[in-house]
Design a protein around this motif. Structure first.
Motif, mmCIF file in Angstrom:
data_model
loop_
_atom_site.group_PDB
_atom_site.id
_atom_site.type_symbol
_atom_site.label_atom_id
_atom_site.label_comp_id
_atom_site.label_asym_id
_atom_site.label_seq_id
_atom_site.Cartn_x
_atom_site.Cartn_y
_atom_site.Cartn_z
ATOM 1 N N PRO A 396 38.003 40.070 41.433
ATOM 2 C CA PRO A 396 37.375 39.753 42.720
ATOM 3 C C PRO A 396 37.328 38.256 43.002
ATOM 4 N N TYR A 397 37.434 37.446 41.944
ATOM 5 C CA TYR A 397 37.360 35.991 42.096
ATOM 6 C C TYR A 397 38.476 35.345 41.265
ATOM 7 N N LEU A 398 38.896 34.168 41.700
ATOM 8 C CA LEU A 398 39.946 33.437 40.991
ATOM 9 C C LEU A 398 39.518 31.969 40.926
ATOM 10 N N ILE A 399 38.435 31.742 40.160
ATOM 11 C CA ILE A 399 37.868 30.395 40.050
ATOM 12 C C ILE A 399 37.767 30.084 38.563
ATOM 13 N N CYS A 400 38.897 29.866 37.929
ATOM 14 C CA CYS A 400 38.916 29.652 36.484
ATOM 15 C C CYS A 400 39.313 28.217 36.176
ATOM 16 N N ASP A 401 39.216 27.863 34.919
ATOM 17 C CA ASP A 401 39.446 26.479 34.534
ATOM 18 C C ASP A 401 40.939 26.150 34.468
ATOM 19 N N HIS A 402 41.203 24.872 34.193
ATOM 20 C CA HIS A 402 42.585 24.381 34.172
ATOM 21 C C HIS A 402 43.430 25.107 33.128
ATOM 22 N N GLU A 403 42.823 25.453 31.992
ATOM 23 C CA GLU A 403 43.578 26.085 30.910
ATOM 24 C C GLU A 403 44.146 27.432 31.335
ATOM 25 N N ILE A 404 43.324 28.265 31.987
ATOM 26 C CA ILE A 404 43.806 29.574 32.440
ATOM 27 C C ILE A 404 44.824 29.407 33.568
ATOM 28 N N LEU A 405 44.511 28.543 34.536
ATOM 29 C CA LEU A 405 45.436 28.339 35.646
ATOM 30 C C LEU A 405 46.783 27.832 35.146
ATOM 31 N N ASN A 406 46.766 26.880 34.220
ATOM 32 C CA ASN A 406 48.016 26.341 33.692
ATOM 33 C C ASN A 406 48.779 27.394 32.896
ATOM 34 N N SER A 407 48.056 28.264 32.167
ATOM 35 C CA SER A 407 48.721 29.331 31.404
ATOM 36 C C SER A 407 49.399 30.323 32.337
ATOM 37 N N LEU A 408 48.755 30.635 33.460
ATOM 38 C CA LEU A 408 49.370 31.533 34.443
ATOM 39 C C LEU A 408 50.614 30.892 35.043
ATOM 40 N N VAL A 431 32.655 31.433 47.853
ATOM 41 C CA VAL A 431 33.416 31.744 46.638
ATOM 42 C C VAL A 431 34.860 32.091 46.994
ATOM 43 N N PHE A 432 35.036 32.810 48.078
ATOM 44 C CA PHE A 432 36.387 33.173 48.523
ATOM 45 C C PHE A 432 37.191 31.929 48.891
ATOM 46 N N LEU A 433 36.523 30.950 49.503
ATOM 47 C CA LEU A 433 37.186 29.702 49.864
ATOM 48 C C LEU A 433 37.680 28.979 48.610
ATOM 49 N N MET A 434 36.862 28.982 47.554
ATOM 50 C CA MET A 434 37.283 28.349 46.299
ATOM 51 C C MET A 434 38.425 29.130 45.647
ATOM 52 N N THR A 435 38.395 30.471 45.766
ATOM 53 C CA THR A 435 39.512 31.290 45.283
ATOM 54 C C THR A 435 40.802 30.921 46.009
ATOM 55 N N GLN A 436 40.720 30.820 47.334
ATOM 56 C CA GLN A 436 41.907 30.492 48.129
ATOM 57 C C GLN A 436 42.448 29.101 47.811
#
Length: 539
Positions: A396-408, A431-436
């Motif tokens: 439901p949310y995609l607000i994770c840290d740099h490590e997860i984002l970089n791994s993806l 929260v949706f705005l931060m996800t986007q």
């Protein structure tokens, strides 16, 4: 027509405001704000008119800043606190000391360790790591070894897993299983709300308790603040059901309020267990509409692995109600020691043997005081790094840290088919705005982002290469990955992984892909989103 629509919106807004003013949320917020203003006023007066206090304040700020810089924490955690201490000296340091201190929770840590030690012998007897002895299972063996060490949970076989694609499917299966209970029922949920879903469940619990079945219910106080009366536990106890309120709210400034019990667990007779994203409220079965169609998922375990869900429930229940001589009252609702549950009675139940493919490890996670490692985050990272062909994620949310984002991004860059489904109709606009705001960098790296157009997707699933999967309560946001008590089920080559993959593909058909030109936020949206993302590790 337009005027009538605007009038209806205004009336709806007025009703929401009136509900908030009458709710416990307003009282809690008012008390905390009042306390903060009082502290700020006294401090500002002393700081302004007493030179020694001014000097002491600056030294205090410098000392706390040095401590923070040298503390073993992620950069994402250090950065916002450092920013606050530089922009608002002394008050930023004071906020850090108040909201990051763990001294009031030391007794909780001791009781958690004692509970884990008591459970360890029962869990060790269930371990079947030999299931992963083949060379082809090397990656699975390494992931299982991590969970065994960090979470203390055994690798189990002999477990049938049923995957539920919707809340409605889960609800019917849950009711049927509750009706078959003969020995005990354990239920632990973040949100419970009276209505079409909870009322029939509660009727079954009352009836089973009257028949002599041991029924234990645990719910989170803040999670249920707007859905249950403040002393609902007393009502439940009068009906013969043992009840625990997790982390009962107190209107004082404290970091303990951040650590909510976000788990969703049901265990019946030690033979059947449920977990997933589904709480016990009407929107989860679409009996009411909040944000379009509510898409959620869950799994049912039958067999050896259910013991791990039983252990998670017992450990958290007893951690909260077992007192030691130096117990501090830090806001968790304390029962007497007579309310503790005996581990042997429930861990040694005569389980109906099941046969199932693959290996299963239910696991728990929580704040760093009790769980020094970010287990949920590391489980996700292990799967991302293992992916060779595809990785399908719903969150439901995609607000994770740099490590997860970089791994993806790295996985997509290697050619892995990485696809993520998030809601199209959000439950929280900010929260949706931060996800986007995370879309562009992921899309540019080759990750495909989809929004579930019928409404809100609340499922927390990872599916990878037809081999690995996780279904549980862990969102891809800081609250789940760092602050909350969570749980999940790690699976390797189990029969339900194919069902999870098929459900993802069908959900894709009801989702729209977000292209790069659509993903770029306008400046007036991007600036607040990026600013808010700076402080998300704190809350």
């Amino acid at each position: 027509m337009k005027k009538a629509k605007n009038t209806n919106k205004l009336l709806a807004l007025c009703r929401k405001i009136l509900w908030f003013l009458k709710s416990r949320y307003f009282f809690a917020a008012f008390c905390i704000v009042l306390e903060f203003v009082e502290i700020l006023t006294v401090f500002s007066f002393l700081y302004k008119y007493f030179f020694p206090i001014t000097v002491a304040g600056k030294l205090f700020n410098a000392g706390v800043l040095l401590y923070l810089i040298n503390r073993e924490e992620t950069p994402e955690f250090k950065l916002p606190w450092t920013f606050l201490m530089l922009v608002v000296p002394v008050m930023g340091a004071f906020a850090f000391v108040v909201l990051s201190s763990t001294e009031n929770s030391r007794d909780l840590q001791k009781r958690h360790r004692a509970s884990a030690a008591k459970l360890a012998p029962y869990l060790k007897r269930k371990d079947q790591t030999e299931l992963l002895s083949e060379e082809a299972d090397r990656e699975a063996r390494l992931q299982a070894a991590y969970l065994q060490r960090a979470a203390g949970m055994p690798c189990c076989g002999n477990t049938q897993i049923t995957y539920y694609r919707t809340g409605q499917e889960f609800y019917q299966a849950l009711l049927e299983s509750l009706e078959r209970a003969e020995q005990f029922i354990f239920m632990e949920y973040f949100i419970i709300e009276s209505g079409s879903m909870w009322d029939p469940i509660y009727e079954v619990l009352q009836r089973k308790a009257a028949q002599g079945v041991e029924v234990c219910l645990m719910y989170d106080d803040i999670g249920c603040m707007g859905t249950l009366p403040s002393r609902y536990d007393r009502i439940v106890r009068r009906d013969g059901i043992r009840c625990m309120v997790s982390n009962r709210f107190r209107p004082v400034l404290s970091n303990v309020h951040n650590n909510r019990d976000h788990r969703k667990i049901t265990v019946i007779d030690g033979n059947t267990g449920f977990t997933g994203g589904i709480n016990l409220a009407d929107e989860y079965i679409n009996a009411v509409e909040k944000f379009g169609y509510w898409k959620d998922t869950a799994v049912k375990l039958e067999g050896d692995a259910v013991g791990s869900l039983t252990a998670l429930f017992l450990s958290f229940w007893n951690t909260q109600c077992e007192k030691t001589e130096d117990t501090l009252d830090y806001g968790i609702y304390m029962e007497t020691s007579e309310d503790t549950l005996d581990y042997g009675i429930y861990m040694e139940t005569s389980e109906e043997k099941k046969t199932g493919e693959g290996a299963v490890i239910p696991f728990g996670d929580g704040p760093d005081l009790l769980y020094p490692e970010s287990i949920g985050k590391n489980v996700y990272l292990n799967i991302i790094h293992t992916a060779r062909e595809y990785l399908y994620i719903t969150s439901p949310y995609l607000i994770c840290d740099h490590e997860i984002l970089n791994s993806l991004r790295l996985a997509a860059g290697k050619g892995v088919d990485v696809r993520i489904i998030v809601p199209h109709i959000p439950d929280k606009q900010i929260v949706f705005l931060m996800t986007q705001s995370n879309y562009p960098s992921l899309i540019q790296a080759g990750v495909k982002i989809y929004e579930y157009t019928p409404g809100f997707i609340h499922a927390k699933n990872f599916v990878c290469d037809d081999r690995f999967a996780v279904c549980g309560t862990i969102n891809l946001d800081y609250r789940s990955l760092a602050h909350h008590y969570e749980c999940g089920v790690w699976m390797y080559r189990t029969g339900c992984i194919g069902n999870m993959k098929e459900d993802f593909r069908k959900t894709l058909e009801a989702s729209q892909e977000i292209l790069l030109e659509q993903a770029r936020l306008k400046l007036w949206k991007r600036l607040p989103a990026e600013t808010l993302k700076l402080f998300t590790p704190l809350f």
